[in-house]
Design a protein around this motif. Sequence first.
Motif, PDB file in Angstrom:
ATOM      1  N   MET A   1       0.836  -1.215   0.000  1.00  0.00           N
ATOM      2  CA  MET A   1       0.000   0.000   0.000  1.00  0.00           C
ATOM      3  C   MET A   1       0.865   1.257   0.000  1.00  0.00           C
ATOM      4  O   MET A   1       0.554   2.236  -0.671  1.00  0.00           O
ATOM      5  N   GLY A   2       1.959   1.193   0.815  1.00  0.00           N
ATOM      6  CA  GLY A   2       2.865   2.337   0.945  1.00  0.00           C
ATOM      7  C   GLY A   2       3.472   2.732  -0.382  1.00  0.00           C
ATOM      8  O   GLY A   2       3.575   3.922  -0.698  1.00  0.00           O
ATOM      9  N   ILE A   3       3.817   1.692  -1.183  1.00  0.00           N
ATOM     10  CA  ILE A   3       4.438   1.966  -2.494  1.00  0.00           C
ATOM     11  C   ILE A   3       3.450   2.692  -3.400  1.00  0.00           C
ATOM     12  O   ILE A   3       3.807   3.656  -4.076  1.00  0.00           O
ATOM     13  N   LYS A   5       0.909   4.530  -2.524  1.00  0.00           N
ATOM     14  CA  LYS A   5       0.692   5.900  -2.043  1.00  0.00           C
ATOM     15  C   LYS A   5       1.829   6.806  -2.497  1.00  0.00           C
ATOM     16  O   LYS A   5       1.603   7.932  -2.960  1.00  0.00           O
ATOM     17  N   ALA A   6       3.065   6.294  -2.373  1.00  0.00           N
ATOM     18  CA  ALA A   6       4.240   7.074  -2.778  1.00  0.00           C
ATOM     19  C   ALA A   6       4.209   7.337  -4.274  1.00  0.00           C
ATOM     20  O   ALA A   6       4.466   8.467  -4.720  1.00  0.00           O
ATOM     21  N   LEU A   7       3.840   6.294  -5.050  1.00  0.00           N
ATOM     22  CA  LEU A   7       3.756   6.415  -6.509  1.00  0.00           C
ATOM     23  C   LEU A   7       2.694   7.448  -6.891  1.00  0.00           C
ATOM     24  O   LEU A   7       2.892   8.281  -7.784  1.00  0.00           O
ATOM     25  N   TRP A   8       1.552   7.379  -6.191  1.00  0.00           N
ATOM     26  CA  TRP A   8       0.452   8.314  -6.445  1.00  0.00           C
ATOM     27  C   TRP A   8       0.909   9.751  -6.192  1.00  0.00           C
ATOM     28  O   TRP A   8       0.625  10.658  -6.968  1.00  0.00           O
ATOM     29  N   ARG A   9       1.668   9.918  -5.053  1.00  0.00           N
ATOM     30  CA  ARG A   9       2.159  11.261  -4.714  1.00  0.00           C
ATOM     31  C   ARG A   9       3.114  11.783  -5.791  1.00  0.00           C
ATOM     32  O   ARG A   9       3.055  12.938  -6.184  1.00  0.00           O
ATOM     33  N   VAL A  10       3.976  10.882  -6.287  1.00  0.00           N
ATOM     34  CA  VAL A  10       4.920  11.277  -7.349  1.00  0.00           C
ATOM     35  C   VAL A  10       4.153  11.702  -8.602  1.00  0.00           C
ATOM     36  O   VAL A  10       4.458  12.720  -9.234  1.00  0.00           O
ATOM     37  N   LEU A  11       3.113  10.901  -8.941  1.00  0.00           N
ATOM     38  CA  LEU A  11       2.301  11.210 -10.129  1.00  0.00           C
ATOM     39  C   LEU A  11       1.596  12.561  -9.993  1.00  0.00           C
ATOM     40  O   LEU A  11       1.562  13.353 -10.926  1.00  0.00           O
ATOM     41  N   VAL A  12       1.024  12.793  -8.792  1.00  0.00           N
ATOM     42  CA  VAL A  12       0.319  14.058  -8.547  1.00  0.00           C
ATOM     43  C   VAL A  12       1.292  15.228  -8.654  1.00  0.00           C
ATOM     44  O   VAL A  12       1.002  16.253  -9.293  1.00  0.00           O
TER      45      VAL A  12
END
Lengths: 260, 59
Positions: A1-3, A5-12
């Motif tokens: 899940m953490g990965i 979330k981090a990926l989503w943050r990078v995309l945003v």
Amino acid sequence: MGIFKALWRVLVRFYHRCSSPPHFYAIAGKMLPWCVGLTLTLFAVGIIWGLGFAPSVSKQGEVYRIIYIHVPAATLSMLAYVFVTIAAAIGMVWRMKMAQIVAVSAIPIGTGLTLVALLTGMIWGHPTWGTYWEWNDPRMLLVFIMFLLFIGLVVINNAIEDKTTAANAIAILSISGLVTVPLIKMSTSDEFQKIVGKTIHQGQTEMFNKNQMTPEIAYIWLIMIFAFLLFFVTVLLMRIRNEILEREQNTKWVKEKIMS
Amino acid sequence: MNALTEFLRMNDNWGYIWLAYTIFFVVMIVIMVSPILQSKKIVKKLKRRYERQQSNNNS
């Protein structure tokens, strides 16, 4: 899940950076040399392999080799139309300046690709079907309508001086013409032909079905589709950079960039 | 030499194939070169504009 979330943050974060014209200008500038190099390499490999080394097809002989430019151009022209419509719609609904710039920049590329698809299709049609053009063929007619829509979008963009009004008009026209794309795709299906009429185009070809296409032809076809896709991205980045400079000419960063 | 002639003849379909590829090359080059020329024009125009602004501010 953490990965995730981090990926989503990078995309945003990437999305926000790209929606800022100075950042996009810089990112596009860094990407361009790679895109140009890869596009030219893929085109060179695809064309040399397709024209010089690919086996000929028993039914059509050598003339089938037009497939390597006709089908990718037609595929990309439809993708370009959908791309313009999505970008223009985002620009109109959320008033996002970068989306409007992207839509406007993609229109001339889509127009050119549709022209390539139409002309190469006409040339291929003569030895294959005995005619350059058939008005009763739904697919030909629909691609021609899409070409006219692209021309309309070019005219709107050049005729309306106010950029926001032009972008909104482009969004409205492209959304109303979007129906042509699924119709082009469906035009060779039996159901569609029962309603509209017979097409002289052949039905959908399955790329890795050995009875329909040898693997070698399928590989070249794939290379050419990627080459066209990269070509689209490359020219799009160039056009977006130009559009940004024009629209942001009163800002400090453009002045510094030009005068440096 | 014979192999080259054979390749160029494309089994007597040379007219169709080379015409299609010529159109493809011409249109693609126009699409690719036009933004490069446009960029040069924009940079030239903006440079002139900023220089004029600067000279007006100095005077």
